[in-house]
Design an enzyme around this catalytic site. Structure first.
Site, PDB file in Angstrom:
ATOM      1  N   ASP A   1      59.133  12.883  65.056  1.00 47.74           N
ATOM      2  CA  ASP A   1      58.700  14.262  65.305  1.00 47.74           C
ATOM      3  C   ASP A   1      59.616  15.205  64.524  1.00 47.74           C
ATOM      4  OD1 ASP A   1      56.942  15.917  67.474  1.00 47.74           O
ATOM      5  OD2 ASP A   1      58.823  16.941  67.046  1.00 47.74           O
TER       6      ASP A   1
ATOM      7  N   GLU B   1      52.977  17.639  64.174  1.00 48.06           N
ATOM      8  CA  GLU B   1      54.152  17.217  63.400  1.00 48.06           C
ATOM      9  C   GLU B   1      54.663  15.850  63.857  1.00 48.06           C
ATOM     10  OE1 GLU B   1      55.781  19.957  66.706  1.00 48.06           O
ATOM     11  OE2 GLU B   1      53.942  19.641  65.576  1.00 48.06           O
TER      12      GLU B   1
END
Length: 242
Positions: free
Chosen positions: A113, A156
């Protein structure tokens, strides 16, 4: 779209023969042309017709093949980064888990992430955020082994599948990736911006399922985020920053 290749071939041959016979019958009434030349003429016209039809057939088949490939790519890959999407990742993950259940070996996954991604979007705009996602995808894909699979889960968040890799080896690989990405700033709207990511790693066991493996990796990712970001968290719950 228009049928099989063999069907086209048979239809073309049939049409060519029908045209040949029709032309032969019609031209046989012309006395100004000898029978030999009539045969040559009708045969040539029929062959020309067959070549044209076969050429059109090949173009249609190539077009159909291109469309099919494009549809498959769109269905299996993330449109922004070009990486495998969640559907493909889940299928590959399930396959690896089942393979490990049948045979000895090791398999780990890593959930990645990008840190403070919202801040990038808010500061530089969503177009810059998309550029970061694309560049990040390219770097991770380039830095991993050919046997590894990296894909985008959404937003993301990314998933890395590491066949024949235990948790300790996965930790080494991901911490090296983390350091290399952090040490090489991204070009964001004309600015050099340091981009980092956090990772949670889970190693598959014979008792693991795809769901439990993802949940474990997600827990470790949460732990890495809570521990300060730009970190790799493994099963031992020890977060590391080099």
């Amino acid at each position: 779209m228009f049928g099989s290749k063999s069907l086209y071939t048979y239809c073309t041959m049939g049409l060519a023969l029908l045209m040949y016979n029709a032309l032969a019958v019609r031209f046989n009434h012309l006395e100004i042309v000898s029978p030999e030349w009539l045969e040559v003429l009708t045969f040539s016209i029929s062959v020309s017709f067959a070549v044209i039809v076969l050429s059109v057939q090949q173009r249609m088949l190539r077009y159909e093949s291109g469309l099919r490939q494009e549809w498959q790519t769109r269905a299996s890959h993330d449109p922004l980064t070009g990486l495998p999407n969640r559907i493909v990742l889940m299928s590959l993950l399930q396959h690896e888990v089942e393979r490990l259940h049948r045979a000895n070996g090791s398999f780990s996954i890593a959930m990645l992430d990008i840190d403070h991604f919202k801040r990038i979007n808010d500061t530089y705009g969503h177009a810059a955020g998309d550029a970061v996602l694309i560049e990040f995808s390219k770097r991770i894909d380039k830095m991993t082994r050919s046997a590894d699979v990296v894909g985008r889960l959404g937003g993301e968040e990314f998933l890395l599948l590491l066949p024949e890799t235990d948790a300790a080896s996965a930790h080494h690989v991901l911490d090296n990736l983390r350091a290399r990405v952090a040490d090489d700033p991204f070009e964001v709207s004309g600015n050099q911006v340091q981009v980092t990511f956090s990772t949670g790693i889970a190693q598959c066991s014979r008792a693991s399922s795809a769901k439990s493996l993802l949940e474990e990796a997600d827990q470790h990712l949460y732990y890495a985020k809570q521990s300060g970001r730009n970190r790799v968290s493994v099963t031992s719950r020890v977060a590391c920053e080099s």
